[in-house]
Design a protein around this motif. Structure first.
Motif, short mmCIF file in Angstrom:
data_model
loop_
_atom_site.label_atom_id
_atom_site.label_comp_id
_atom_site.label_asym_id
_atom_site.label_seq_id
_atom_site.Cartn_x
_atom_site.Cartn_y
_atom_site.Cartn_z
N LYS A 184 0.82 -1.20 -0.07
CA LYS A 184 -0.04 0.04 -0.03
C LYS A 184 0.94 1.42 0.24
O LYS A 184 0.50 2.28 -0.83
CB LYS A 184 -0.82 -0.05 1.22
N PRO A 225 2.36 -6.76 -11.75
CA PRO A 225 1.44 -7.94 -11.79
C PRO A 225 -0.08 -7.89 -11.49
O PRO A 225 -0.46 -6.83 -11.05
CB PRO A 225 1.96 -8.72 -10.59
N TRP A 226 -0.93 -8.67 -12.00
CA TRP A 226 -2.47 -8.56 -11.93
C TRP A 226 -2.75 -8.27 -10.51
O TRP A 226 -3.87 -7.46 -10.23
CB TRP A 226 -3.07 -9.69 -12.39
N TYR A 227 -2.21 -9.03 -9.48
CA TYR A 227 -2.69 -9.04 -8.16
C TYR A 227 -2.42 -7.42 -7.53
O TYR A 227 -3.16 -6.89 -6.79
CB TYR A 227 -2.12 -10.04 -7.33
N GLN A 228 -1.41 -6.79 -7.93
CA GLN A 228 -0.90 -5.63 -7.34
C GLN A 228 -1.59 -4.59 -8.21
O GLN A 228 -2.20 -3.64 -7.58
CB GLN A 228 0.71 -5.24 -7.73
N ARG A 229 -1.97 -4.94 -9.30
CA ARG A 229 -2.88 -3.78 -10.06
C ARG A 229 -4.32 -3.90 -9.45
O ARG A 229 -5.12 -2.69 -9.25
CB ARG A 229 -2.99 -4.25 -11.77
N LYS A 230 -4.85 -5.00 -8.82
CA LYS A 230 -6.25 -5.10 -8.42
C LYS A 230 -5.97 -4.57 -6.81
O LYS A 230 -7.05 -3.77 -6.55
CB LYS A 230 -6.51 -6.57 -8.10
N ILE A 231 -4.95 -4.43 -6.21
CA ILE A 231 -4.94 -3.90 -4.87
C ILE A 231 -4.72 -2.32 -5.09
O ILE A 231 -5.56 -1.44 -4.56
CB ILE A 231 -3.66 -4.09 -4.21
N ASN A 233 -6.12 -0.58 -7.57
CA ASN A 233 -7.59 -0.24 -7.92
C ASN A 233 -8.49 -0.15 -6.70
O ASN A 233 -9.34 0.71 -6.75
CB ASN A 233 -8.08 -1.28 -9.06
#
Length: 304
Positions: A184, A225-231, A233
């Motif tokens: 974060k 990575p997709w999971y960091q992008r999701k966080i 967002n």
């Protein structure tokens, strides 16, 4: 003091007559006598006490002025010596950096950690970070050095907001601290990092390192990575983002080759990877970039 003593001897010794001053005959006035008359000290000087005080005041004023001039000259010499001293330290620091003497450079600059000079402070931030990156530095020491580097970079920026290097190293050190403060904080810091890289480039458009690091910033968020992008967002209305094409506008070293590979431009990828491999290394991180570039070149060649 010799002047004061000389003036003191000229003062009347008491209330009696001083050695008289002779006036030419007839100078006493129209009434009088043609003979020469010896004048008393009180007639020549009026009030001897007042004259003594006046002359002494003049002497002390002169001495005060001379003292002021001496002190002023000394202050100028001291200020010049101080500036000259800083320049000598900076020259020595730059020589050690170019020589790859990371620990010696750190030892030199920590002697000036209380300095108010932005040029010394950002170099100290860089040296602290470079020591943190050394393979022989323990994890605990590395963390301390990373936060120490950020503190020096922050002070450098406070002392001179027009220093492109202070902006650059402040951004780098914030990025390093993000490794200890969670995803974060790292994403939140990305905005600050970008702002200071952009400011560094604005202040010095020819600084290849700042441009290169801005390229890394763009590449990192294009590669997120997709999971960091999701966080991201979830945490931010407009999370940081970029593209490989945007990174291409900045890259000057190893990541240029990596970006061209992503864009399937193998000829330009090879060109920039060779430049990265052959770039003079000053720190362990530089050597890591060289190794990575060489490995990418080897893999690139095997596919041809």
């Amino acid at each position: 003091m010799a002047l004061c003593a000389r003036l003191w001897r000229l003062l009347p010794s008491g209330r009696g007559a001083a050695p008289g001053l002779r006036l030419p005959a007839g100078a006493a006035g129209s009434r009088g006598a043609c003979g020469r008359r010896r004048l008393g000290g009180s007639e020549v000087m009026g009030n001897p006490g007042a004259f003594r005080r006046s002359l002494l005041f003049s002497a002390l004023s002169y001495l005060g002025f001379e003292t002021y001039q001496v002190i002023s000259r000394a202050a100028v010499v001291h200020a010049t010596a101080k500036v000259s001293g800083v320049k000598e330290v900076l020259a020595q620091a730059d020589y050690l950096y170019e020589s790859g003497e990371t620990e010696k450079l750190y030892q030199l600059l920590t002697q000036y950690k209380e300095s108010e000079d932005a040029e010394l402070l950002w170099r100290l931030a860089r040296a602290s970070r470079d020591v943190a990156q050394l393979s022989g530095t323990s994890a605990e020491e590395k963390k301390l050095l990373v936060y120490e580097a950020l503190a020096y970079a922050k002070r450098a920026l406070e002392k001179n907001e027009s220093s492109f290097a202070a902006h650059k190293w402040y951004a780098i050190c914030i990025s390093d601290v993000g490794d200890y403060e969670g995803i974060k904080a790292k994403i939140a810091n990305a905005y600050v990092i970008k702002e200071h890289f952009e400011k560094a480039i604005e202040l010095n458009p020819k600084d290849a390192t700042s441009i290169h690091l801005m390229g890394i910033w763009c590449y990192t968020f294009a590669e997120m990575p997709w999971y960091q992008r999701k966080i991201a967002n979830m945490l931010f209305a407009t999370p940081p983002s970029s593209t490989y094409e945007e990174a291409l506008g900045y890259f000057q070293r190893a990541e240029q080759g990596k970006t061209y590979l992503k864009l399937h431009n193998r000829k330009l990828a090879a060109f920039w990877l060779v430049k990265a491999r052959d770039y003079p290394a000053h720190t362990d991180q530089d050597r890591q970039i060289q190794t990575e570039a060489a490995q990418l070149l080897t893999g690139f060649s095997d596919k041809n």
